[in-house]
Write an enzyme that holds these catalytic residues in place. Structure first.
Site, PDB file in Angstrom:
ATOM      1  N   ARG A 144      -2.494  -3.210 -27.643  1.00  0.00           N
ATOM      2  CA  ARG A 144      -2.840  -2.773 -26.291  1.00  0.00           C
ATOM      3  C   ARG A 144      -1.626  -2.056 -25.677  1.00  0.00           C
ATOM      4  NH1 ARG A 144      -5.536  -7.663 -26.552  1.00  0.00           N
ATOM      5  NH2 ARG A 144      -7.783  -7.342 -26.713  1.00  0.00           N
ATOM      6  N   LYS A 168       1.310  12.644 -22.100  1.00  0.00           N
ATOM      7  CA  LYS A 168      -0.264  12.903 -22.453  1.00  0.00           C
ATOM      8  C   LYS A 168      -0.407  12.529 -24.008  1.00  0.00           C
ATOM      9  CE  LYS A 168      -2.028  16.707 -20.533  1.00  0.00           C
ATOM     10  NZ  LYS A 168      -2.975  17.663 -20.649  1.00  0.00           N
ATOM     11  N   GLU A 196       4.548  28.883 -25.220  1.00  0.00           N
ATOM     12  CA  GLU A 196       4.562  27.870 -24.408  1.00  0.00           C
ATOM     13  C   GLU A 196       5.652  28.093 -23.238  1.00  0.00           C
ATOM     14  OE1 GLU A 196       2.708  25.623 -23.374  1.00  0.00           O
ATOM     15  OE2 GLU A 196       1.416  25.008 -24.927  1.00  0.00           O
ATOM     16  N   LYS A 224       7.654  21.036 -16.539  1.00  0.00           N
ATOM     17  CA  LYS A 224       6.745  20.142 -16.726  1.00  0.00           C
ATOM     18  C   LYS A 224       7.014  18.887 -16.236  1.00  0.00           C
ATOM     19  CE  LYS A 224       3.640  18.467 -20.321  1.00  0.00           C
ATOM     20  NZ  LYS A 224       3.271  18.723 -21.516  1.00  0.00           N
ATOM     21  N   GLU A 237      -3.106  14.312 -13.614  1.00  0.00           N
ATOM     22  CA  GLU A 237      -3.750  15.693 -13.815  1.00  0.00           C
ATOM     23  C   GLU A 237      -4.893  15.638 -12.904  1.00  0.00           C
ATOM     24  OE1 GLU A 237      -3.534  17.367 -17.712  1.00  0.00           O
ATOM     25  OE2 GLU A 237      -5.322  18.168 -17.377  1.00  0.00           O
ATOM     26  N   ARG A 265      -0.779  19.072 -11.833  1.00  0.00           N
ATOM     27  CA  ARG A 265      -0.599  19.329 -13.376  1.00  0.00           C
ATOM     28  C   ARG A 265      -1.495  19.918 -14.224  1.00  0.00           C
ATOM     29  NH1 ARG A 265       0.972  14.079 -17.335  1.00  0.00           N
ATOM     30  NH2 ARG A 265       0.924  14.985 -19.020  1.00  0.00           N
ATOM     31  N   ASN A 308      -2.101  23.963 -17.592  1.00  0.00           N
ATOM     32  CA  ASN A 308      -3.044  24.386 -18.584  1.00  0.00           C
ATOM     33  C   ASN A 308      -3.245  26.215 -18.410  1.00  0.00           C
ATOM     34  OD1 ASN A 308      -3.389  22.034 -20.106  1.00  0.00           O
ATOM     35  ND2 ASN A 308      -4.444  21.389 -18.327  1.00  0.00           N
ATOM     36  N   HIS A 330      -4.593  27.936 -21.229  1.00  0.00           N
ATOM     37  CA  HIS A 330      -4.995  26.811 -22.383  1.00  0.00           C
ATOM     38  C   HIS A 330      -6.487  26.632 -22.572  1.00  0.00           C
ATOM     39  CE1 HIS A 330      -0.782  25.885 -22.611  1.00  0.00           C
ATOM     40  NE2 HIS A 330      -1.271  24.881 -23.316  1.00  0.00           N
ATOM     41  N   HIS A 347      -7.380  26.424 -26.396  1.00  0.00           N
ATOM     42  CA  HIS A 347      -7.954  25.404 -26.944  1.00  0.00           C
ATOM     43  C   HIS A 347      -9.521  25.789 -27.756  1.00  0.00           C
ATOM     44  CE1 HIS A 347      -5.561  22.218 -24.233  1.00  0.00           C
ATOM     45  NE2 HIS A 347      -5.027  22.528 -25.496  1.00  0.00           N
ATOM     46  N   HIS A 363      -0.623  26.778 -31.873  1.00  0.00           N
ATOM     47  CA  HIS A 363      -0.815  26.455 -30.591  1.00  0.00           C
ATOM     48  C   HIS A 363      -0.019  27.429 -29.561  1.00  0.00           C
ATOM     49  CE1 HIS A 363      -1.938  24.159 -27.159  1.00  0.00           C
ATOM     50  NE2 HIS A 363      -0.566  24.112 -26.678  1.00  0.00           N
TER      51      HIS A 363
HETATM   52  N1  LIG Z   1       0.607  16.074 -25.336  1.00  0.00           N
HETATM   53  C1  LIG Z   1       0.938  17.236 -24.597  1.00  0.00           C
HETATM   54  O1  LIG Z   1       1.167  17.302 -23.542  1.00  0.00           O
HETATM   55  C2  LIG Z   1       0.858  18.618 -25.647  1.00  0.00           C
HETATM   56  C3  LIG Z   1       1.264  19.573 -25.072  1.00  0.00           C
HETATM   57  C4  LIG Z   1       1.187  20.756 -25.793  1.00  0.00           C
HETATM   58  C5  LIG Z   1       0.805  20.680 -27.236  1.00  0.00           C
HETATM   59  N2  LIG Z   1       0.264  19.605 -27.647  1.00  0.00           N
HETATM   60  C6  LIG Z   1      -0.218  19.557 -28.993  1.00  0.00           C
HETATM   61  O2  LIG Z   1       0.963  19.821 -29.884  1.00  0.00           O
HETATM   62  C7  LIG Z   1       0.290  20.376 -31.177  1.00  0.00           C
HETATM   63  C8  LIG Z   1       1.198  21.350 -31.808  1.00  0.00           C
HETATM   64  O3  LIG Z   1       2.644  20.837 -31.915  1.00  0.00           O
HETATM   65  P1  LIG Z   1       3.670  21.579 -32.633  1.00  0.00           P
HETATM   66  O4  LIG Z   1       3.418  22.968 -32.572  1.00  0.00           O
HETATM   67  O5  LIG Z   1       4.899  21.117 -32.727  1.00  0.00           O
HETATM   68  O6  LIG Z   1       2.848  21.726 -34.205  1.00  0.00           O
HETATM   69  P2  LIG Z   1       2.972  20.641 -35.586  1.00  0.00           P
HETATM   70  O7  LIG Z   1       3.448  19.365 -34.943  1.00  0.00           O
HETATM   71  O8  LIG Z   1       2.055  20.803 -36.295  1.00  0.00           O
HETATM   72  O9  LIG Z   1       4.321  21.134 -36.195  1.00  0.00           O
HETATM   73  C9  LIG Z   1       4.285  22.359 -36.758  1.00  0.00           C
HETATM   74  C10 LIG Z   1       4.807  22.192 -38.354  1.00  0.00           C
HETATM   75  O10 LIG Z   1       6.201  22.241 -38.324  1.00  0.00           O
HETATM   76  C11 LIG Z   1       6.618  20.977 -38.849  1.00  0.00           C
HETATM   77  N3  LIG Z   1       7.964  20.875 -38.506  1.00  0.00           N
HETATM   78  C12 LIG Z   1       8.160  20.018 -37.433  1.00  0.00           C
HETATM   79  N4  LIG Z   1       9.516  19.972 -36.995  1.00  0.00           N
HETATM   80  C13 LIG Z   1      10.074  20.584 -38.325  1.00  0.00           C
HETATM   81  C14 LIG Z   1      11.494  21.088 -38.532  1.00  0.00           C
HETATM   82  N5  LIG Z   1      12.341  20.585 -37.711  1.00  0.00           N
HETATM   83  N6  LIG Z   1      11.712  21.640 -39.466  1.00  0.00           N
HETATM   84  C15 LIG Z   1      10.772  22.129 -40.229  1.00  0.00           C
HETATM   85  N7  LIG Z   1       9.359  21.900 -40.256  1.00  0.00           N
HETATM   86  C16 LIG Z   1       9.088  21.154 -38.982  1.00  0.00           C
HETATM   87  C17 LIG Z   1       5.657  20.313 -38.994  1.00  0.00           C
HETATM   88  O11 LIG Z   1       5.461  19.490 -40.382  1.00  0.00           O
HETATM   89  C18 LIG Z   1       4.156  21.073 -39.217  1.00  0.00           C
HETATM   90  O12 LIG Z   1       3.920  21.562 -40.409  1.00  0.00           O
HETATM   91  C19 LIG Z   1      -1.035  20.531 -30.883  1.00  0.00           C
HETATM   92  O13 LIG Z   1      -1.803  19.397 -31.490  1.00  0.00           O
HETATM   93  C20 LIG Z   1      -1.102  20.390 -29.580  1.00  0.00           C
HETATM   94  O14 LIG Z   1      -2.544  20.179 -29.015  1.00  0.00           O
HETATM   95  C21 LIG Z   1       0.412  18.461 -27.135  1.00  0.00           C
END
Ligand SMILES: NC(=O)c1ccc[n+]([C@@H]2O[C@H](COP(=O)([O-])OP(=O)(O)OC[C@H]3O[C@@H](n4cnc5c(N)ncnc54)[C@H](O)[C@@H]3O)[C@@H](O)[C@H]2O)c1
Length: 369
Positions: A110, A132, A174, A229, A239, A243, A247, A250, A254, A270
């Site tokens: 929890r 989030k 982003e 942010k 949100e 907030r 998006n 987005h 998405h 992304h």
């Molecule tokens: N929670 C939130 O507020 C929020 C906001 C924006 C995006 N997101 C989410 O984030 C995700 C995308 O994140 P992302 O773009 O970081 O993608 P990701 O986490 O898939 O990372 C991209 C790739 O890079 C690799 N990688 C990570 N760090 C590395 C490093 N230092 N060196 C070499 N390789 C590395 C990972 O293993 C992966 O294969 C999506 O699922 C999206 O929905 C969440």
């Protein structure tokens, strides 16, 4: 090192940005932590030293790792290892890792505490900030999740040294969004804790390069996005209002990602989808009479300055019908098509956008019906 404080009604913590900040982990671990569950992925060779017993838990690569089955596997592995309520989860990875590890932290026993050590540019400027967390289900992205704030976020720029070029580009998508929001919302104009340079240059059409991507150090650029942010999250943790404006771009992004996931390719990044989504939002706003050609050109100019090709074209592989279906399911949608759009009063949430206008805008960008 740049420190950006996050002060919420329920908790307060710091986001640290800079070279080597991960070394601060042991100082920032929540008190009482005896064990640290490090959630990460293969290929992320960024070592952390929490100063207490640690164990590595690996999730598979790609968006498909953001699933309820990953959550079950991680929570079961935490339980077998004896992770207690007073212990801490540390996410070391991109947004996939911080989202899934954060959600596990929110629901395991929890709720246990967690720290984010984001290792992609996208996660440092966005995903790891704001609390989030969540996973995808077949019906759409991020449809199951929780608001769960980390105890600290350590954006160590050393972690980015191994990042592939495509992931840099994704992070810049982003960052481009932040460039708009900083200007259009007048959010988080740099404050004294980290400000350097002229805040008025942020996002202006003349100085996008110098203010946002070309001029400041990487550390300052990341901190600038984090501050935007944080300002939005602080004023609207759940949100309900401002907030949602984060998006920007987005809703389509998405939908593109969901279509990509459904097609089995999982190739779209992304931030790449966000850049397309911003170009689309500008064109939709123009079609609805909210902004003029000049403002659309400004959007293209900003997107281009962050390294994307303009005019942005949609891949012909997806139909507008499929995208509209995903957009209608977006959790920001309240029973109709809802977008964050620029307009005479700045960026705002616009509901009840007619499907015909959306389809026409998609086809203007090369998407078949
Ligand atoms: N929670 C939130 O507020 C929020 C906001 C924006 C995006 N997101 C989410 O984030 C995700 C995308 O994140 P992302 O773009 O970081 O993608 P990701 O986490 O898939 O990372 C991209 C790739 O890079 C690799 N990688 C990570 N760090 C590395 C490093 N230092 N060196 C070499 N390789 C590395 C990972 O293993 C992966 O294969 C999506 O699922 C999206 O929905 C969440």
């Amino acid at each position: 090192v740049i420190s950006i404080p996050v002060r919420l009604r329920t908790c307060s913590y710091e986001v640290l940005v800079g070279k080597g900040v991960a070394a601060r982990l042991s100082d920032l671990l929540p008190s009482g932590t005896k064990k640290v569950a490090v959630v990460t992925q293969e290929g992320i060779d960024f070592e952390i030293d929490p100063g207490v017993q640690k164990e590595r838990f690996v999730v598979p690569p790609g968006e498909s790792a953001k699933s309820l089955s990953s959550v079950e596997e991680l929570c079961r592995a935490f339980a077998r290892w004896g992770l207690a309520r007073t212990d801490t989860v540390v996410a070391v990875g991109g947004g996939v890792v911080t989202d899934v590890a954060g959600f596990c932290a929110a629901v395991y026993l929890r709720g246990v505490r967690y720290v984010n050590v984001p290792t992609t540019l996208l996660a440092q400027v966005d995903a790891a900030i704001g609390g989030k967390t969540g996973v995808n289900i077949e019906e759409g992205k991020n449809l199951v999740g929780a608001f769960w704030q980390p105890a600290a976020v350590l954006c160590d720029t050393d972690a980015l040294s191994t990042l592939p070029e495509r992931e840099w580009a994704s992070g810049r998508g982003e960052m481009a969004k932040c460039a708009f929001l900083g200007k259009l919302l007048r959010l988080a104009e740099p404050n004294s804790s980290w400000s350097q340079g002229d805040p008025d240059t942020a996002g202006s059409s003349r100085s996008v390069d110098s203010g946002w991507w070309g001029g400041d150090s990487l550390e300052e650029k990341i901190a600038r996005c984090v501050a935007i942010k944080v300002a939005a999250v602080t004023s609207d943790e759940r949100e309900d209002g401002v907030r949602a404006l984060l998006n920007y771009g987005h809703t389509l992004a998405h939908a593109l990602e969901a279509a990509d996931l459904q097609s089995g390719s999982s190739d779209l990044r992304h931030g790449e989808a966000v850049a397309v989504g911003i170009a689309f939002a500008a064109r939709l706003a123009r079609r609805l009479g909210r902004i003029d050609d000049e403002k659309v050109a400004y959007h293209d100019e900003v997107i281009e300055s962050f390294g994307f090709d303009v005019p942005v074209k949609l891949s012909p592989g997806t139909s507008s019908g499929a995208l509209v279906e995903f957009m209608a399911r977006d959790k920001k949608a309240r029973h109709d098509l809802t977008f964050v759009l620029d307009g005479p009063e700045g960026v705002e949430v616009v509901s009840g956008v007619p499907v015909d206008e959306v389809v026409a805008t998609l086809s203007e960008m090369g998407c078949p019906r």
